[in-house]
Design a protein around this motif. Structure first.
Motif, PDB file in Angstrom:
ATOM      1  N   ALA A  15       0.810  -1.217   0.000  1.00  0.00           N
ATOM      2  CA  ALA A  15       0.000   0.000   0.000  1.00  0.00           C
ATOM      3  C   ALA A  15       0.843   1.267   0.000  1.00  0.00           C
ATOM      4  CB  ALA A  15      -0.929  -0.003   1.217  1.00  0.00           C
ATOM      5  N   GLN A  16       2.046   1.230   0.584  1.00  0.00           N
ATOM      6  CA  GLN A  16       2.852   2.446   0.680  1.00  0.00           C
ATOM      7  C   GLN A  16       3.918   2.559  -0.413  1.00  0.00           C
ATOM      8  OE1 GLN A  16       2.998   0.584   4.120  1.00  0.00           O
ATOM      9  NE2 GLN A  16       0.933   1.434   4.292  1.00  0.00           N
ATOM     10  N   ILE A  17       3.910   1.671  -1.389  1.00  0.00           N
ATOM     11  CA  ILE A  17       5.006   1.691  -2.356  1.00  0.00           C
ATOM     12  C   ILE A  17       5.045   3.003  -3.143  1.00  0.00           C
ATOM     13  CG2 ILE A  17       3.730   0.577  -4.246  1.00  0.00           C
ATOM     14  CD1 ILE A  17       6.434  -0.985  -4.761  1.00  0.00           C
ATOM     15  N   GLY A  18       3.891   3.623  -3.373  1.00  0.00           N
ATOM     16  CA  GLY A  18       3.846   4.887  -4.107  1.00  0.00           C
ATOM     17  C   GLY A  18       4.385   6.069  -3.322  1.00  0.00           C
ATOM     18  N   ASP A  19       4.648   5.872  -2.031  1.00  0.00           N
ATOM     19  CA  ASP A  19       5.171   6.948  -1.196  1.00  0.00           C
ATOM     20  C   ASP A  19       6.692   6.962  -1.135  1.00  0.00           C
ATOM     21  OD1 ASP A  19       2.654   8.143  -0.140  1.00  0.00           O
ATOM     22  OD2 ASP A  19       2.361   6.121   0.628  1.00  0.00           O
ATOM     23  N   PHE A  20       7.337   5.977  -1.773  1.00  0.00           N
ATOM     24  CA  PHE A  20       8.791   5.996  -1.869  1.00  0.00           C
ATOM     25  C   PHE A  20       9.199   6.843  -3.074  1.00  0.00           C
ATOM     26  CE2 PHE A  20       8.037   2.342   0.764  1.00  0.00           C
ATOM     27  CZ  PHE A  20       9.121   2.315   1.635  1.00  0.00           C
ATOM     28  N   ARG A  41       8.328   9.154   1.720  1.00  0.00           N
ATOM     29  CA  ARG A  41       7.799  10.481   2.057  1.00  0.00           C
ATOM     30  C   ARG A  41       6.946  10.448   3.327  1.00  0.00           C
ATOM     31  NH1 ARG A  41       6.811   9.596  -3.414  1.00  0.00           N
ATOM     32  NH2 ARG A  41       8.224  10.740  -4.826  1.00  0.00           N
ATOM     33  N   ILE A  42       6.582   9.271   3.771  1.00  0.00           N
ATOM     34  CA  ILE A  42       5.757   9.147   4.979  1.00  0.00           C
ATOM     35  C   ILE A  42       6.661   9.184   6.200  1.00  0.00           C
ATOM     36  CG2 ILE A  42       4.190   7.644   6.271  1.00  0.00           C
ATOM     37  CD1 ILE A  42       3.234   6.505   3.644  1.00  0.00           C
ATOM     38  N   ALA A  43       6.374  10.098   7.104  1.00  0.00           N
ATOM     39  CA  ALA A  43       7.194  10.208   8.314  1.00  0.00           C
ATOM     40  C   ALA A  43       6.792   9.174   9.361  1.00  0.00           C
ATOM     41  CB  ALA A  43       7.072  11.614   8.890  1.00  0.00           C
ATOM     42  N   SER A  44       5.489   8.907   9.471  1.00  0.00           N
ATOM     43  CA  SER A  44       5.025   7.937  10.461  1.00  0.00           C
ATOM     44  C   SER A  44       3.695   7.346  10.004  1.00  0.00           C
ATOM     45  CB  SER A  44       4.870   8.582  11.837  1.00  0.00           C
ATOM     46  OG  SER A  44       3.880   9.601  11.794  1.00  0.00           O
ATOM     47  N   LEU A  45       3.386   6.184  10.538  1.00  0.00           N
ATOM     48  CA  LEU A  45       2.156   5.473  10.203  1.00  0.00           C
ATOM     49  C   LEU A  45       1.498   4.978  11.476  1.00  0.00           C
ATOM     50  CD1 LEU A  45       3.291   3.148   7.257  1.00  0.00           C
ATOM     51  CD2 LEU A  45       1.519   4.879   7.099  1.00  0.00           C
ATOM     52  N   LEU A  77      10.251  -9.554   7.037  1.00  0.00           N
ATOM     53  CA  LEU A  77       9.786 -10.206   8.262  1.00  0.00           C
ATOM     54  C   LEU A  77       9.342 -11.639   7.991  1.00  0.00           C
ATOM     55  CD1 LEU A  77       7.886  -7.154   9.748  1.00  0.00           C
ATOM     56  CD2 LEU A  77      10.156  -8.008  10.340  1.00  0.00           C
ATOM     57  N   LEU A  78       9.776 -12.532   8.878  1.00  0.00           N
ATOM     58  CA  LEU A  78       9.537 -13.963   8.702  1.00  0.00           C
ATOM     59  C   LEU A  78       8.556 -14.488   9.753  1.00  0.00           C
ATOM     60  CD1 LEU A  78      13.168 -15.114   7.798  1.00  0.00           C
ATOM     61  CD2 LEU A  78      11.310 -14.397   6.265  1.00  0.00           C
ATOM     62  N   ASN A  79       8.633 -15.756  10.053  1.00  0.00           N
ATOM     63  CA  ASN A  79       7.596 -16.443  10.823  1.00  0.00           C
ATOM     64  C   ASN A  79       7.426 -15.954  12.254  1.00  0.00           C
ATOM     65  OD1 ASN A  79       8.761 -18.229   8.641  1.00  0.00           O
ATOM     66  ND2 ASN A  79       6.901 -19.353   9.116  1.00  0.00           N
ATOM     67  N   ASP A  80       8.500 -15.557  12.914  1.00  0.00           N
ATOM     68  CA  ASP A  80       8.402 -15.128  14.309  1.00  0.00           C
ATOM     69  C   ASP A  80       8.306 -13.610  14.450  1.00  0.00           C
ATOM     70  OD1 ASP A  80       8.635 -17.795  14.792  1.00  0.00           O
ATOM     71  OD2 ASP A  80      10.513 -17.695  15.916  1.00  0.00           O
ATOM     72  N   ARG A  81       7.834 -12.942  13.397  1.00  0.00           N
ATOM     73  CA  ARG A  81       7.721 -11.479  13.387  1.00  0.00           C
ATOM     74  C   ARG A  81       6.718 -10.989  14.437  1.00  0.00           C
ATOM     75  NH1 ARG A  81       4.727 -14.121  10.028  1.00  0.00           N
ATOM     76  NH2 ARG A  81       2.520 -13.580   9.784  1.00  0.00           N
ATOM     77  N   GLN A  82       6.797  -9.691  14.739  1.00  0.00           N
ATOM     78  CA  GLN A  82       5.767  -9.054  15.551  1.00  0.00           C
ATOM     79  C   GLN A  82       4.457  -9.037  14.769  1.00  0.00           C
ATOM     80  OE1 GLN A  82       8.165  -7.589  13.895  1.00  0.00           O
ATOM     81  NE2 GLN A  82       7.686  -5.482  13.302  1.00  0.00           N
ATOM     82  N   THR A  83       3.351  -8.853  15.453  1.00  0.00           N
ATOM     83  CA  THR A  83       2.053  -8.927  14.769  1.00  0.00           C
ATOM     84  C   THR A  83       1.614  -7.590  14.173  1.00  0.00           C
ATOM     85  OG1 THR A  83       0.933  -8.587  16.891  1.00  0.00           O
ATOM     86  CG2 THR A  83       1.265 -10.860  16.168  1.00  0.00           C
ATOM     87  N   ILE A  84       2.149  -6.467  14.672  1.00  0.00           N
ATOM     88  CA  ILE A  84       1.826  -5.157  14.101  1.00  0.00           C
ATOM     89  C   ILE A  84       3.112  -4.355  13.939  1.00  0.00           C
ATOM     90  CG2 ILE A  84      -0.511  -5.085  15.065  1.00  0.00           C
ATOM     91  CD1 ILE A  84       0.556  -3.165  17.221  1.00  0.00           C
ATOM     92  N   GLY A  85       3.062  -3.356  13.053  1.00  0.00           N
ATOM     93  CA  GLY A  85       4.232  -2.513  12.841  1.00  0.00           C
ATOM     94  C   GLY A  85       3.835  -1.199  12.193  1.00  0.00           C
ATOM     95  N   GLY A  86       4.687  -0.176  12.357  1.00  0.00           N
ATOM     96  CA  GLY A  86       4.340   1.153  11.855  1.00  0.00           C
ATOM     97  C   GLY A  86       5.312   1.725  10.850  1.00  0.00           C
ATOM     98  N   TYR A  87       6.248   0.916  10.350  1.00  0.00           N
ATOM     99  CA  TYR A  87       7.148   1.399   9.299  1.00  0.00           C
ATOM    100  C   TYR A  87       6.484   1.230   7.936  1.00  0.00           C
ATOM    101  CZ  TYR A  87      10.979   1.293  12.718  1.00  0.00           C
ATOM    102  OH  TYR A  87      11.782   1.507  13.801  1.00  0.00           O
ATOM    103  N   PRO A  88       6.747   2.139   6.975  1.00  0.00           N
ATOM    104  CA  PRO A  88       6.206   1.954   5.621  1.00  0.00           C
ATOM    105  C   PRO A  88       6.771   0.683   4.992  1.00  0.00           C
ATOM    106  CG  PRO A  88       7.806   3.745   5.666  1.00  0.00           C
ATOM    107  CD  PRO A  88       7.547   3.378   7.087  1.00  0.00           C
ATOM    108  N   ARG A  89       5.992   0.088   4.105  1.00  0.00           N
ATOM    109  CA  ARG A  89       6.389  -1.175   3.493  1.00  0.00           C
ATOM    110  C   ARG A  89       6.451  -1.061   1.975  1.00  0.00           C
ATOM    111  NH1 ARG A  89       2.163  -5.195   6.210  1.00  0.00           N
ATOM    112  NH2 ARG A  89       1.086  -3.248   6.702  1.00  0.00           N
ATOM    113  N   LEU A  90       7.501  -1.645   1.421  1.00  0.00           N
ATOM    114  CA  LEU A  90       7.563  -1.793  -0.030  1.00  0.00           C
ATOM    115  C   LEU A  90       6.491  -2.752  -0.505  1.00  0.00           C
ATOM    116  CD1 LEU A  90      11.353  -2.137  -0.910  1.00  0.00           C
ATOM    117  CD2 LEU A  90       9.809  -0.326  -1.661  1.00  0.00           C
TER     118      LEU A  90
END
Length: 314
Positions: free
Chosen positions: A194-199, A233-237, A258-271
């Motif tokens: 969803a955030q790929i257009g913000d890079f 371009r996104i400072a925070s999510l 992120l793999l199998n033992d990842r956290q369940t939520i996160g706030g960094y933008p994602r490719l």
């Protein structure tokens, strides 16, 4: 233990990380509990298939090697995934095929020769008490495994196995196309998020046209990739749910898959997110290995997964 389970293996020497993994723990992320399961779905699935086990059967994920096991009964087993220099009574153990192990024989995993994680499956599967519907071992959360508390194997542990399914059929060996060379160039399919257009445009060009190197900061939670600095371009999510293979980009501009033992939520933008089989392939990469990101589509990812399951069924 009941009449259908017996002690099958004893741990003579514990390696740095050997964990019990079934298909994973699902339906509990709303509680903040991650899925666990095999870091390399491909290797785990083929080990179980060769041992004659149905999908979801628990197998041992052996990372780095250093593990020594002694058979306490005759067993049918298979090892797939990485080549960790496995031997049976000092003789090289054939990989990607069904093997008979006699009572008293010694199975040893040495050190990585090709790949990082090997999967040991025994006919009948390893048996443990499920926690939240799964025996998948997640050390950080203290869940699953042979003791139910997320413990890695330790010297002296005795591993329980079940009875093989009556009339179970399995191939004697995996086909050549299923046996990966983990040292070969790695291309990882990524589904744009969803955030790929913000890079920035330059960052997107670099993301898909640069060689990334696997950092030594890598584990079952995630793998950091080092290379050109990506800018968003996104400072925070607002934190949102994180799926398997999600590629987050923190402020330093270096992606983390992120793999199998990842956290369940996160706030960094994602490719975006790696496909399940690309995440599995990344889990076999040693520190310093180069990988390349390749943009893919949902249709391609679904076709890849269907071909994988069809190959197992054949």
């Amino acid at each position: 233990m009941n009449q259908y389970t017996v002690i099958g293996l004893r741990v003579e020497r514990a390696g740095p990380l050997a964990l019990l993994q079934d298909a994973g723990r699902f339906g509990v992320r709303r509680l903040g509990v991650t899925q666990g399961g095999p870091a390399d779905l491909h290797g785990w699935a083929w080990a179980n298939r060769l041992a004659g086990n149905p999908w979801g059967t628990a197998a041992l994920e052996v990372t780095f090697g250093g593990l020594a096991l002694v058979a306490e009964r005759d067993l049918t087993l298979a090892v797939a995934g990485a080549d960790l220099g496995a031997t049976l009574d000092g003789e090289p153990l054939p990989l990607w095929q069904r093997v008979t192990c006699k009572e008293g024989q010694r199975l040893v995993f040495a050190a990585p020769a090709n790949g990082l994680r090997a999967y040991l499956a025994v006919a009948g599967g390893f048996v443990a008490e499920p926690v939240l519907g799964s025996v998948a071992c997640v050390v950080r959360e203290g869940l699953g495994g042979f003791d139910g508390r997320g413990s890695r194997l330790a010297e002296g542990d005795r591993l329980t196995v079940g009875e093989p399914a009556p009339g179970a059929h399995s191939p004697a060996a995996a086909p050549a196309e299923a046996r990966f060379d983990y040292c070969a160039p790695v291309r990882l399919a990524l589904l744009p998020g969803a955030q790929i257009g913000d890079f920035t445009g330059q960052s997107l060009y670099r993301a898909f046209n640069s060689a990334w190197r696997v950092d030594d900061r890598a584990d079952r939670m995630g793998v950091r990739l080092t290379g050109p600095r990506l800018q968003c371009r996104i400072a925070s999510l607002v934190s949102e749910g994180i799926g398997l293979g999600a590629v987050q980009v923190p402020p330093d501009g270096q992606p983390i898959a992120l793999l199998n033992d990842r956290q369940t939520i996160g706030g960094y933008p994602r490719l975006g997110a790696l496909t399940p089989l690309s995440a599995s392939r990344l889990a076999q990469c040693l520190p310093g290995q180069e990988v390349q990101l390749v943009a893919g589509s949902g249709e391609q990812a679904l076709g890849e997964l269907r071909r994988f399951h069809a190959a197992l069924a054949r």
